[in-house]
Write a protein that holds these residues in place. Structure first.
Motif, PDB file in Angstrom:
ATOM      1  N   THR A   1      -6.550  -5.277  -8.910  1.00 51.57           N
ATOM      2  CA  THR A   1      -5.184  -5.674  -9.228  1.00 51.57           C
ATOM      3  C   THR A   1      -5.197  -6.805 -10.255  1.00 51.57           C
TER       4      THR A   1
ATOM      5  N   TRP B   1      -8.538  -0.034  -7.423  1.00 48.67           N
ATOM      6  CA  TRP B   1      -7.707   1.138  -7.696  1.00 48.67           C
ATOM      7  C   TRP B   1      -8.429   2.151  -8.565  1.00 48.67           C
TER       8      TRP B   1
ATOM      9  N   GLN C   1       1.487  -4.927  -8.429  1.00 49.65           N
ATOM     10  CA  GLN C   1       1.615  -4.274  -7.129  1.00 49.65           C
ATOM     11  C   GLN C   1       2.819  -3.338  -7.093  1.00 49.65           C
ATOM     12  N   ARG C   2       3.920  -3.741  -7.700  1.00 44.75           N
ATOM     13  CA  ARG C   2       5.100  -2.862  -7.768  1.00 44.75           C
ATOM     14  C   ARG C   2       4.783  -1.618  -8.586  1.00 44.75           C
TER      15      ARG C   2
ATOM     16  N   THR D   1       1.203   5.092  -6.587  1.00 48.88           N
ATOM     17  CA  THR D   1       0.721   5.563  -5.290  1.00 48.88           C
ATOM     18  C   THR D   1       1.724   6.524  -4.661  1.00 48.88           C
ATOM     19  N   HIS D   2       2.991   6.156  -4.721  1.00 52.67           N
ATOM     20  CA  HIS D   2       4.051   7.001  -4.162  1.00 52.67           C
ATOM     21  C   HIS D   2       4.048   8.389  -4.799  1.00 52.67           C
TER      22      HIS D   2
ATOM     23  N   HIS E   1       2.566   0.636  -6.618  1.00 57.27           N
ATOM     24  CA  HIS E   1       3.325   1.293  -5.556  1.00 57.27           C
ATOM     25  C   HIS E   1       3.983   2.565  -6.093  1.00 57.27           C
TER      26      HIS E   1
END
Length: 72
Positions: A27, A62, A42-43, A49-50, A46
């Protein structure tokens, strides 16, 4: 689409391409590369990842998934 959303989507795409190019990244590596905070990264992660595009097999590291991606 407003300018803020467009800028965010451009950054998310760039983050995905960066991870794809580098292999496994942290990150903090991403935050340093894009000049953003860890929270912003991180946002972005996300969102990726979603959508099943990245995963974190080791906390804070990652990598991309095998999901096929068409980049335009």
């Amino acid at each position: 689409m407003n300018q803020t959303t467009s800028r965010m989507l451009t950054r998310v795409k760039a983050v995905y391409l960066y991870i794809r190019e580098k292999g496994t990244v942290s990150t903090s590596d991403i935050a340093d590369e894009f000049g953003t905070t860890d929270r912003t990264v991180q946002r972005d992660l996300h969102i990726l990842t979603h959508n099943g595009l990245v995963e974190s097999p080791v906390r804070g590291k990652w990598t991309i998934t095998d999901k096929p991606v068409h980049i335009s």
